[in-house]
Design a protein around this motif. Structure first.
Motif, mmCIF file in Angstrom:
data_model
loop_
_atom_site.group_PDB
_atom_site.id
_atom_site.type_symbol
_atom_site.label_atom_id
_atom_site.label_comp_id
_atom_site.label_asym_id
_atom_site.label_seq_id
_atom_site.Cartn_x
_atom_site.Cartn_y
_atom_site.Cartn_z
ATOM 1 N N ALA A 177 0.093 -4.196 -3.661
ATOM 2 C CA ALA A 177 -0.256 -4.167 -2.660
ATOM 3 C C ALA A 177 1.039 -5.477 -1.835
ATOM 4 N N PRO A 178 1.499 -5.318 -0.434
ATOM 5 C CA PRO A 178 2.517 -6.955 -0.009
ATOM 6 C C PRO A 178 1.076 -7.680 -0.220
ATOM 7 N N GLU A 179 1.481 -9.149 0.038
ATOM 8 C CA GLU A 179 0.652 -10.140 0.246
ATOM 9 C C GLU A 179 0.141 -10.446 1.497
ATOM 10 N N GLU A 180 0.852 -10.076 2.534
ATOM 11 C CA GLU A 180 0.521 -9.764 4.313
ATOM 12 C C GLU A 180 -0.912 -9.288 4.365
ATOM 13 N N ILE A 181 -0.829 -7.945 3.653
ATOM 14 C CA ILE A 181 -2.252 -6.994 3.978
ATOM 15 C C ILE A 181 -2.987 -6.992 3.153
ATOM 16 N N ILE A 182 -3.198 -8.737 2.004
ATOM 17 C CA ILE A 182 -4.419 -8.078 0.637
ATOM 18 C C ILE A 182 -5.333 -8.903 1.533
ATOM 19 N N GLY A 183 -5.402 -10.607 2.526
ATOM 20 C CA GLY A 183 -5.998 -10.596 3.328
ATOM 21 C C GLY A 183 -6.838 -10.032 4.043
ATOM 22 N N ILE A 184 -6.012 -9.445 4.942
ATOM 23 C CA ILE A 184 -6.785 -8.690 6.132
ATOM 24 C C ILE A 184 -7.381 -7.271 5.012
ATOM 25 N N VAL A 236 -6.510 -0.118 3.903
ATOM 26 C CA VAL A 236 -5.944 -1.188 4.656
ATOM 27 C C VAL A 236 -4.567 -1.833 3.686
ATOM 28 N N MET A 237 -4.774 -1.576 2.018
ATOM 29 C CA MET A 237 -3.520 -1.572 1.259
ATOM 30 C C MET A 237 -2.739 -0.930 1.807
ATOM 31 N N LEU A 238 -3.289 0.510 1.106
ATOM 32 C CA LEU A 238 -2.609 1.315 1.141
ATOM 33 C C LEU A 238 -1.960 1.706 2.371
ATOM 34 N N TYR A 239 -2.138 1.141 3.018
ATOM 35 C CA TYR A 239 -1.014 0.932 5.300
ATOM 36 C C TYR A 239 -0.240 0.450 4.721
ATOM 37 N N GLY A 240 -0.654 -0.600 4.369
ATOM 38 C CA GLY A 240 0.374 -2.419 3.756
ATOM 39 C C GLY A 240 1.800 -1.408 2.623
ATOM 40 N N MET A 241 1.111 -0.835 2.404
ATOM 41 C CA MET A 241 2.170 -0.318 0.954
ATOM 42 C C MET A 241 2.796 1.162 1.412
#
Length: 243
Positions: A177-184, A236-241
């Motif tokens: 996943a993109p780094e920007e979405i992992i924490g969220i 959410v990580m899938l959403y970010g991807m």
């Protein structure tokens, strides 16, 4: 007079729960920081309001939400309609999560950060669309997670293996996943455990397990919250991807 005794017991229990927090704050404020409380009068009024609110909330759970959740679960079990039971479980998780105030705040903050980082267009429409997509992803994840948990109760599948597989998937998706979405994504797992979702979902699991032959309410009735906290991280990580 029974209701008065019940309220007094709730007040007493809430006072005991808050006492430690008050002691900790007082110790660090007066002993470590060596500063007086700013506006002590307002702080005391707020503390009393919190005490009353917490006591009423706990009493309300005992009177309403817990019996309601258990009664509906037992009614679905007696009715023998698997489809309606799973539909109710999904709707319960989706509806309570989509309306969760903490999730709304986090989604709006995440959209602002994403726009500032250039991940999405810095327009009001793009931010609103991003925040709504994030909220719906978490709500959908909680609905799916509760359905999986209910299915586990019905089938008797081992919860530890299912949770282990779920977190293994979380680890794999964290790498992709993109780094920007992992924490969220990781925070979204905690947001879902709200003050309304947890009592209703817990009552649903306990009521369902207690009404099924061969199921133990202690060992089988709990665990739905674990799925409700796990699946949002994946979704959410899938959403970010995808975006």
């Amino acid at each position: 007079m029974n209701w008065l005794k019940a309220i007094l017991r709730s007040l007493s229990g809430s006072a005991r729960d808050l006492a430690f927090i008050v002691l900790v704050i007082s110790f660090f404020q007066l002993v470590i920081l060596r500063q007086p409380f700013p506006d002590l009068g307002k702080a005391l009024v707020g503390l009393v309001l919190v005490l009353l609110g917490l006591a009423m909330f706990v009493r309300g759970l005992d009177l309403g939400l817990f019996p309601l959740g258990e009664g509906m679960a037992q009614a679905f079990a007696r009715k023998g309609s698997l489809g309606w039971l799973l539909a109710f479980a999904f709707a319960l998780g989706f509806g309570t999560t989509a309306a969760e105030p903490a999730l709304i705040v986090i989604a709006e903050e995440a959209s602002e950060v994403a726009a500032g980082a250039g991940a999405i267009l810095d327009t009001e429409e793009a931010r609103e669309r991003y925040a709504l997509g994030l909220r719906l992803s978490v709500a959908l994840a909680v609905g799916v997670g509760i359905v999986v948990g209910v299915w586990r109760i019905l089938t008797g599948w081992p919860i530890h293996l299912m949770i282990a597989v779920g977190y293994l998937l979380v680890v794999v998706m964290t790498v992709l996943a993109p780094e920007e979405i992992i924490g969220i994504a990781y925070d979204s797992g905690g947001i879902t455990t709200s003050t309304i979702t947890v009592p209703l979902v817990t009552a649903l699991g306990v009521g369902l397990a207690s009404s099924l032959e061969g199921r133990n309410p202690v060992s089988d009735g709990f665990g739905l919250i674990a799925f409700a906290s796990l699946t949002p991280m994946i979704f959410v990580m899938l959403y970010g991807m995808l975006i």
